[in-house]
Design a protein around this motif. Structure first.
Motif, PDB file in Angstrom:
ATOM      1  N   GLU A 173     -29.932  16.002  14.426  1.00  0.00           N
ATOM      2  CA  GLU A 173     -29.179  14.745  14.508  1.00  0.00           C
ATOM      3  C   GLU A 173     -27.935  14.794  13.615  1.00  0.00           C
ATOM      4  O   GLU A 173     -26.858  14.357  14.002  1.00  0.00           O
ATOM      5  N   GLU A 195     -25.416  16.971  15.204  1.00  0.00           N
ATOM      6  CA  GLU A 195     -24.835  16.262  16.344  1.00  0.00           C
ATOM      7  C   GLU A 195     -23.753  15.297  15.877  1.00  0.00           C
ATOM      8  O   GLU A 195     -22.671  15.210  16.469  1.00  0.00           O
ATOM      9  N   LEU A 196     -24.046  14.552  14.805  1.00  0.00           N
ATOM     10  CA  LEU A 196     -23.068  13.614  14.240  1.00  0.00           C
ATOM     11  C   LEU A 196     -21.810  14.358  13.767  1.00  0.00           C
ATOM     12  O   LEU A 196     -20.675  13.931  14.006  1.00  0.00           O
ATOM     13  N   GLN A 197     -22.059  15.500  13.073  1.00  0.00           N
ATOM     14  CA  GLN A 197     -20.930  16.317  12.607  1.00  0.00           C
ATOM     15  C   GLN A 197     -20.096  16.816  13.788  1.00  0.00           C
ATOM     16  O   GLN A 197     -18.869  16.799  13.753  1.00  0.00           O
ATOM     17  N   LEU A 198     -20.764  17.260  14.850  1.00  0.00           N
ATOM     18  CA  LEU A 198     -20.069  17.745  16.042  1.00  0.00           C
ATOM     19  C   LEU A 198     -19.236  16.635  16.684  1.00  0.00           C
ATOM     20  O   LEU A 198     -18.090  16.848  17.085  1.00  0.00           O
ATOM     21  N   THR A 199     -19.834  15.438  16.772  1.00  0.00           N
ATOM     22  CA  THR A 199     -19.117  14.304  17.352  1.00  0.00           C
ATOM     23  C   THR A 199     -17.869  13.984  16.515  1.00  0.00           C
ATOM     24  O   THR A 199     -16.786  13.763  17.061  1.00  0.00           O
ATOM     25  N   ALA A 200     -18.057  13.984  15.179  1.00  0.00           N
ATOM     26  CA  ALA A 200     -16.917  13.704  14.283  1.00  0.00           C
ATOM     27  C   ALA A 200     -15.834  14.769  14.466  1.00  0.00           C
ATOM     28  O   ALA A 200     -14.639  14.454  14.565  1.00  0.00           O
ATOM     29  N   ARG A 201     -16.263  16.030  14.525  1.00  0.00           N
ATOM     30  CA  ARG A 201     -15.298  17.129  14.729  1.00  0.00           C
ATOM     31  C   ARG A 201     -14.586  16.990  16.072  1.00  0.00           C
ATOM     32  O   ARG A 201     -13.393  17.222  16.188  1.00  0.00           O
ATOM     33  N   GLY A 202     -15.332  16.607  17.091  1.00  0.00           N
ATOM     34  CA  GLY A 202     -14.757  16.436  18.436  1.00  0.00           C
ATOM     35  C   GLY A 202     -13.673  15.364  18.413  1.00  0.00           C
ATOM     36  O   GLY A 202     -12.585  15.548  18.972  1.00  0.00           O
ATOM     37  N   THR A 203     -13.960  14.247  17.741  1.00  0.00           N
ATOM     38  CA  THR A 203     -12.977  13.160  17.627  1.00  0.00           C
ATOM     39  C   THR A 203     -11.740  13.639  16.870  1.00  0.00           C
ATOM     40  O   THR A 203     -10.597  13.363  17.265  1.00  0.00           O
ATOM     41  N   GLU A 245      -9.732  15.896  19.090  1.00  0.00           N
ATOM     42  CA  GLU A 245      -8.994  15.125  20.104  1.00  0.00           C
ATOM     43  C   GLU A 245      -7.731  14.512  19.497  1.00  0.00           C
ATOM     44  O   GLU A 245      -6.659  14.549  20.100  1.00  0.00           O
TER      45      GLU A 245
END
Length: 126
Positions: free
Chosen positions: A11, A14-22, A25
């Motif tokens: 989890e 996943e949060l780190q990946l989402t933050a990196r993705g944002t 972008e």
């Protein structure tokens, strides 16, 4: 317990990946914006270059310089005409001032003469 730890780790990742993705972008949109600005600047400069190149081929380099100098020369000549007109106005004003000074001097002399006549007339009357 080990399973919970792995689940928890997943989890967090996943949060780190989402933050990196944002973050990625945002950076990619900034990069795209920068690229767009750079391309429009390049197009503007390129069109100026093409225009100068076509003028140079049309007139030749020396002729282009001659045209630019001619343009500058015309501007200078206009300024010289304006300066001459201004000088003429100043000279006209100087003439008017001299004329007014002359009139003032004559008026003062006439006043002095009239005062002397009045004084003489008073003395003669006494």
């Amino acid at each position: 317990s080990e399973l919970l730890q792995l689940k928890d780790k997943c989890e967090k990742l996943e949060l780190q990946l989402t933050a990196r993705g944002t973050e990625i972008e945002g950076l990619s949109s900034q990069m795209e914006e920068g690229r767009s600005k750079a391309e429009s600047k390049w197009r503007a400069l390129n069109s100026q270059f093409v225009e100068m190149k076509s003028k140079m081929s049309k007139y030749g380099r020396d002729d282009l310089m001659t045209l630019l100098l001619k343009d500058q020369n015309e501007k200078i000549q206009k300024q010289e005409v304006e300066i001459r007109e201004f000088k003429r106005k100043v000279e006209d004003l100087e003439y008017v001032i001299k004329d007014l000074n002359g009139n003032l001097m004559r008026a003062q002399k006439e006043k002095e003469f009239m005062e002397m006549n009045a004084k003489e007339a008073e003395e003669a009357a006494e």
